[in-house]
Design an enzyme around this catalytic site. Sequence first.
Site, PDB file in Angstrom:
ATOM      1  N   ARG A   1       2.398 -12.825   5.856  1.00 20.44           N
ATOM      2  CA  ARG A   1       1.866 -12.396   4.491  1.00 20.44           C
ATOM      3  C   ARG A   1       2.392 -13.607   3.615  1.00 20.44           C
ATOM      4  NH1 ARG A   1       2.602  -6.659   2.721  1.00 20.44           N
ATOM      5  NH2 ARG A   1       1.195  -7.604   1.136  1.00 20.44           N
TER       6      ARG A   1
ATOM      7  N   HIS B   1       5.670  -2.559  -6.167  1.00 23.96           N
ATOM      8  CA  HIS B   1       5.893  -2.547  -4.685  1.00 23.96           C
ATOM      9  C   HIS B   1       6.727  -3.587  -4.067  1.00 23.96           C
ATOM     10  CE1 HIS B   1       2.003  -0.135  -3.682  1.00 23.96           C
ATOM     11  NE2 HIS B   1       2.754   0.604  -4.329  1.00 23.96           N
TER      12      HIS B   1
ATOM     13  N   TYR C   1       5.162  -9.696   7.676  1.00 26.41           N
ATOM     14  CA  TYR C   1       5.581 -10.080   6.363  1.00 26.41           C
ATOM     15  C   TYR C   1       5.914 -11.727   6.131  1.00 26.41           C
ATOM     16  CZ  TYR C   1       5.776  -5.234   4.477  1.00 26.41           C
ATOM     17  OH  TYR C   1       5.394  -4.079   4.282  1.00 26.41           O
TER      18      TYR C   1
ATOM     19  N   GLN D   1       0.800  -3.809  -7.984  1.00 27.91           N
ATOM     20  CA  GLN D   1       1.195  -3.519  -6.830  1.00 27.91           C
ATOM     21  C   GLN D   1       1.285  -4.703  -5.919  1.00 27.91           C
ATOM     22  OE1 GLN D   1      -2.028  -1.024  -5.554  1.00 27.91           O
ATOM     23  NE2 GLN D   1      -0.755   0.839  -6.136  1.00 27.91           N
ATOM     24  N   ASN D   2       0.953  -5.812  -6.467  1.00 24.06           N
ATOM     25  CA  ASN D   2       0.880  -7.004  -5.640  1.00 24.06           C
ATOM     26  C   ASN D   2       2.280  -7.649  -5.763  1.00 24.06           C
ATOM     27  OD1 ASN D   2      -1.890  -6.804  -5.680  1.00 24.06           O
ATOM     28  ND2 ASN D   2      -2.269  -8.464  -7.223  1.00 24.06           N
ATOM     29  N   VAL D   3       2.447  -8.278  -4.207  1.00 17.56           N
ATOM     30  CA  VAL D   3       3.667  -8.570  -3.871  1.00 17.56           C
ATOM     31  C   VAL D   3       3.553 -10.292  -3.735  1.00 17.56           C
ATOM     32  CG1 VAL D   3       4.472  -6.649  -2.741  1.00 17.56           C
ATOM     33  CG2 VAL D   3       3.235  -8.426  -1.291  1.00 17.56           C
ATOM     34  N   ASP D   4       2.405 -10.977  -4.292  1.00 18.10           N
ATOM     35  CA  ASP D   4       2.296 -12.336  -3.921  1.00 18.10           C
ATOM     36  C   ASP D   4       2.552 -13.403  -5.197  1.00 18.10           C
ATOM     37  OD1 ASP D   4      -0.011 -12.207  -5.983  1.00 18.10           O
ATOM     38  OD2 ASP D   4      -1.222 -11.237  -4.488  1.00 18.10           O
TER      39      ASP D   4
END
Length: 160
Positions: free
Chosen positions: A62, A110, A59, A92-95
């Site tokens: 990421r 997410h 993570y 759903q993106n975590v960015d």
Amino acid sequence: MTTTVQPRKIVVLSGSGVSAESGLPTFRDANGLWNNHPWQELASPEGWQHHPEIVQAFYNERRQKAWAAQPNAAHAAIASLEPAYEVVIVTQNVDALHERAGSTHVLHIHGELAYARGTSPVVIAIASTARRSRWAGCARTARSCCLLYTSDAADDLLCV
């Protein structure tokens, strides 16, 4: 009789494909993250319990790539709709690239890389340059506030 005009509304559903043009890998395509890394080891409560240092490194990598990435034309096009429409993005993106492009109503189903939680239920915000497994004020190891997959759907969002 007066007719009330309702604002025009748009709901955008997005996943990792929208951020692929920004250089972030997807999960299931030919070069996807889950083709190179077993999700059971990196995105499950069991993986976190057995080897938190490997999960944290995954993570952190990421997070570093997400902070270096820039919103692309798709992110900008979606954000440009807001002056004329009521836009909600369910992603759903975590960015956080949708927000960095200017979108203001984003639901992250997410989780988000910009947040972390310890082994306690407390969720903390982290600096975009954080690369360590521990943060000030967090006495225990912190992990990204992202979805961990389980066999029980009710337990999937362990970070919310």
